[in-house]
Design an enzyme around this catalytic site. Structure first.
Site, mmCIF file in Angstrom:
data_model
loop_
_atom_site.group_PDB
_atom_site.id
_atom_site.type_symbol
_atom_site.label_atom_id
_atom_site.label_comp_id
_atom_site.label_asym_id
_atom_site.label_seq_id
_atom_site.Cartn_x
_atom_site.Cartn_y
_atom_site.Cartn_z
ATOM 1 N N ASP A 26 -14.258 6.353 -4.713
ATOM 2 C CA ASP A 26 -13.334 5.966 -5.747
ATOM 3 C C ASP A 26 -14.004 5.444 -6.941
ATOM 4 O OD1 ASP A 26 -11.040 5.542 -7.007
ATOM 5 O OD2 ASP A 26 -10.517 3.768 -6.191
ATOM 6 N N HIS A 43 -16.060 12.534 -12.781
ATOM 7 C CA HIS A 43 -16.089 13.431 -11.782
ATOM 8 C C HIS A 43 -17.011 14.294 -11.732
ATOM 9 C CE1 HIS A 43 -11.793 11.958 -11.144
ATOM 10 N NE2 HIS A 43 -11.220 12.728 -12.343
ATOM 11 N N LEU A 137 -25.469 18.338 10.420
ATOM 12 C CA LEU A 137 -24.448 17.383 9.913
ATOM 13 C C LEU A 137 -23.251 18.385 9.734
ATOM 14 C CD1 LEU A 137 -23.498 14.637 8.488
ATOM 15 C CD2 LEU A 137 -24.243 15.831 6.159
HETATM 16 C C1 IPE Z 1 -8.176 7.592 -3.238
HETATM 17 O O1 IPE Z 1 -8.361 7.123 -4.669
HETATM 18 C C2 IPE Z 1 -8.144 8.885 -3.167
HETATM 19 C C3 IPE Z 1 -9.630 9.711 -3.165
HETATM 20 C C4 IPE Z 1 -10.835 8.888 -3.286
HETATM 21 C C5 IPE Z 1 -9.665 11.039 -3.074
HETATM 22 P P1 IPE Z 1 -7.287 6.887 -5.636
HETATM 23 O O2 IPE Z 1 -8.064 6.385 -6.803
HETATM 24 O O3 IPE Z 1 -6.395 8.010 -5.754
HETATM 25 O O4 IPE Z 1 -6.473 5.681 -4.950
HETATM 26 P P2 IPE Z 1 -5.376 4.718 -5.514
HETATM 27 O O5 IPE Z 1 -4.323 5.352 -6.387
HETATM 28 O O6 IPE Z 1 -6.114 3.685 -6.270
HETATM 29 O O7 IPE Z 1 -4.784 3.999 -4.284
HETATM 30 C C1 IPE Z 2 -11.884 8.996 -7.347
HETATM 31 O O1 IPE Z 2 -12.098 8.615 -8.636
HETATM 32 C C2 IPE Z 2 -11.984 10.401 -7.293
HETATM 33 C C3 IPE Z 2 -10.420 10.919 -7.191
HETATM 34 C C4 IPE Z 2 -9.433 10.269 -6.574
HETATM 35 C C5 IPE Z 2 -10.241 12.411 -7.498
HETATM 36 P P1 IPE Z 2 -10.878 8.049 -9.659
HETATM 37 O O2 IPE Z 2 -10.622 9.134 -10.467
HETATM 38 O O3 IPE Z 2 -9.788 7.499 -8.819
HETATM 39 O O4 IPE Z 2 -11.611 6.844 -10.427
HETATM 40 P P2 IPE Z 2 -10.784 5.458 -10.876
HETATM 41 O O5 IPE Z 2 -10.323 4.874 -9.532
HETATM 42 O O6 IPE Z 2 -9.627 5.769 -11.657
HETATM 43 O O7 IPE Z 2 -11.815 4.838 -11.600
HETATM 44 MG MG MG Z 3 -9.163 5.601 -8.144
#
Ligand code: IPE
Ligand code: IPE
Ligand code: MG
Length: 260
Positions: A26, A43, A137
């Protein structure tokens, strides 16, 4: 292995490492926002962290690395971001396939992959097939995954088996449920890491993480390098896993194992 990676590994103690590491990757969006870049830039950068984590797990002999890449709930993001992510996942997996094969990494796909666009799905499937003979792995990518979806799927499967008489209600225990999960055959995660500062599971491996050691870090996923992962591994090495027993029982067990 390069010298830098070797020195990171050398700093780990001799205590057992996790057999299975699961990561909620995240913070990509915030990483980009801090730099006034579009979320997609975060990303893109996050793919580098995936490569680093895969390499370190391979090099340290961790058997399973499970990455939460796209949740069921992530389908609700703006269409443009979903499209970018799908394209990126397909492109990245295709580009990384030769390295995965070279490093003996086997790709496993977990989630409702049917929901993914055909192009990304095909590229993922090609990588899965190209790495199916690899014995090092196991890298599991959780895509269009949520734990509640997975548990509901397992329940549906058991209900069908019960309805056609292949199994009786009394035979349904933890093992039967587990066999229906998308992760069946893998050990439960020992260490579950979440980057990006939030302290929640966001529908990830709710069943499997029952006894996982949890590790939360503020580091955003694109900044999460080998050293940061080694820090999490080192933290894990200091934990006492009791699985409901007392500390004294665990110590007696460890002493017994050391003797025999
Ligand atoms: C969790 O991250 C899902 C992934 C890392 C793929 P999110 O950014 O979607 O989670 P929330 O919405 O903050 O809980
Ligand atoms: C995690 O990073 C990747 C996915 C959930 C696909 P985020 O896109 O949730 O990044 P933040 O949480 O908005 O910083
Ligand atoms: Mg996120």
């Amino acid at each position: 292995m390069d010298i830098q990676t070797q020195s990171i590994i050398d700093r780990l103690s001799g205590a057992p490492l996790p057999r299975h590491i699961a990561i909620i990757m995240d913070g990509n969006g915030r990483w980009a926002k801090q730099r006034s870049l579009p979320r997609s830039a975060g990303h893109y950068e996050g793919v580098t962290s995936v490569r680093r984590a895969t390499e370190l797990c391979s090099d340290t002999g961790v058997g399973f690395l499970t990455l939460y890449a796209f949740s069921t709930e992530n389908w609700n993001r703006p269409q443009e971001e979903v499209d970018t992510l799908m394209t990126l996942i397909g492109m990245a997996i295709e580009r990384e396939t030769p390295d995965l094969v070279r490093n003996n990494v086997r790709l496993r796909l977990i989630g409702d992959i049917e929901r993914m666009p055909a192009d990304a799905r095909d590229r993922l499937e090609r990588c899965r097939q190209a790495t199916s003979h690899c014995s090092g792995l196991t890298l599991s990518l959780c895509l269009s995954y949520s734990s509640r979806w997975e548990i509901a799927e397992a329940a549906r499967r058991l209900a069908r088996l019960a309805a056609d008489g292949s199994i009786s209600a009394d035979e349904i225990g933890e093992e039967a449920v587990e066999a229906g999960l998308a992760t069946s055959g893998m050990p439960a995660p020992d260490l579950l890491i979440r980057t990006g500062g939030e302290k929640r599971l966001s529908n990830f491996l709710l069943w499997q993480a029952a006894y996982a050691e949890l590790y939360f870090t503020d580091t955003l996923w694109p900044d999460f390098g080998k050293e940061a992962l080694a820090d999490a591994m080192a933290d894990f090495q200091c934990r006492e896993r009791r699985f409901g027993r007392t500390s004294e029982q665990v110590e007696a067990d460890t002493a017994f194992q050391a003797d025999s």
